[in-house]
Design a protein around this motif. Structure first.
Motif, short mmCIF file in Angstrom:
data_model
loop_
_atom_site.label_atom_id
_atom_site.label_comp_id
_atom_site.label_asym_id
_atom_site.label_seq_id
_atom_site.Cartn_x
_atom_site.Cartn_y
_atom_site.Cartn_z
N LEU A 139 -12.79 11.71 -24.54
CA LEU A 139 -13.36 11.22 -23.29
C LEU A 139 -13.39 12.33 -22.24
O LEU A 139 -14.36 12.48 -21.51
N ALA A 140 -12.33 13.11 -22.20
CA ALA A 140 -12.24 14.19 -21.21
C ALA A 140 -13.15 15.36 -21.55
O ALA A 140 -13.40 16.22 -20.70
N GLY A 141 -13.65 15.40 -22.79
CA GLY A 141 -14.50 16.51 -23.20
C GLY A 141 -13.72 17.81 -23.36
O GLY A 141 -14.23 18.88 -23.05
N MET A 142 -12.48 17.69 -23.83
CA MET A 142 -11.60 18.85 -23.96
C MET A 142 -11.09 18.97 -25.38
O MET A 142 -11.06 17.99 -26.11
N GLY A 143 -10.67 20.16 -25.71
CA GLY A 143 -9.97 20.37 -26.97
C GLY A 143 -8.57 19.78 -26.87
O GLY A 143 -8.05 19.56 -25.77
N LEU A 144 -7.96 19.56 -28.03
CA LEU A 144 -6.63 18.95 -28.05
C LEU A 144 -5.61 19.79 -27.30
O LEU A 144 -4.85 19.27 -26.48
N TRP A 145 -5.58 21.09 -27.56
CA TRP A 145 -4.60 21.97 -26.90
C TRP A 145 -4.81 21.97 -25.39
O TRP A 145 -3.86 21.87 -24.62
N GLN A 146 -6.05 22.06 -24.95
CA GLN A 146 -6.36 22.06 -23.51
C GLN A 146 -5.93 20.74 -22.87
O GLN A 146 -5.36 20.73 -21.77
N PHE A 147 -6.19 19.61 -23.55
CA PHE A 147 -5.82 18.32 -22.99
C PHE A 147 -4.30 18.17 -22.93
O PHE A 147 -3.76 17.68 -21.95
N ARG A 148 -3.62 18.61 -23.98
CA ARG A 148 -2.15 18.54 -23.97
C ARG A 148 -1.57 19.40 -22.85
O ARG A 148 -0.59 19.02 -22.22
N GLN A 149 -2.17 20.55 -22.58
CA GLN A 149 -1.71 21.38 -21.48
C GLN A 149 -1.92 20.67 -20.14
O GLN A 149 -1.06 20.75 -19.26
N LEU A 150 -3.05 20.00 -20.00
CA LEU A 150 -3.31 19.23 -18.78
C LEU A 150 -2.25 18.14 -18.60
O LEU A 150 -1.70 17.96 -17.51
N LEU A 151 -1.97 17.41 -19.68
CA LEU A 151 -0.94 16.36 -19.61
C LEU A 151 0.40 16.95 -19.21
O LEU A 151 1.11 16.40 -18.35
N ALA A 152 0.76 18.07 -19.81
CA ALA A 152 2.05 18.70 -19.49
C ALA A 152 2.10 19.14 -18.03
O ALA A 152 3.12 18.98 -17.36
N SER A 153 0.99 19.65 -17.52
CA SER A 153 0.96 20.10 -16.12
C SER A 153 1.14 18.93 -15.15
O SER A 153 1.57 19.12 -14.02
N ARG A 154 0.83 17.73 -15.64
CA ARG A 154 1.01 16.53 -14.82
C ARG A 154 2.27 15.75 -15.20
O ARG A 154 2.47 14.63 -14.77
N GLN A 155 3.08 16.38 -16.02
CA GLN A 155 4.35 15.82 -16.47
C GLN A 155 4.18 14.48 -17.18
O GLN A 155 4.94 13.54 -16.97
N ILE A 156 3.15 14.41 -18.02
CA ILE A 156 2.90 13.24 -18.85
C ILE A 156 3.26 13.63 -20.27
O ILE A 156 2.60 14.48 -20.87
N GLY A 157 4.32 13.05 -20.78
CA GLY A 157 4.82 13.41 -22.09
C GLY A 157 4.01 12.77 -23.21
O GLY A 157 3.23 11.84 -22.99
#
Length: 85
Positions: A46-64
């Motif tokens: 949905l975000a139009g991102m690769g898995l690694w990029q999306f996981r980095q975004l989640l981590a930057s927002r402290q979403i485990g």
């Protein structure tokens, strides 16, 4: 390709939120993942991102990651089946 659903929003909503349509999709993906309503795979799609990029975004927002006891047990069972545990 799968069916696509269009959603109409007043331009003023995006302008007020200071978001582009693509940025809104990212925000929606993060929210739905955080709520446990989307898997990481579907959320990153949905975000139009690769898995690694999306996981980095989640981590930057402290979403485990969503990895609970049930998933852990399934992984252990799978390892036992192939003789690694």
């Amino acid at each position: 390709m799968s069916d696509v659903v269009s959603l109409e929003l007043p331009r003023s909503v995006l302008d007020s939120a200071r978001l582009t349509a693509d940025e809104l999709k990212v925000e929606l993906a993060v929210l739905l993942y955080a709520q446990g309503r989307l898997s990481v795979g579907k959320a990153r799609e949905l975000a139009g991102m690769g898995l690694w990029q999306f996981r980095q975004l989640l981590a930057s927002r402290q979403i485990g990651p969503h990895y609970g006891v049930e998933e852990y047990q399934e992984d252990l069972d799978a390892l036992r089946e192939i003789g690694l545990r």
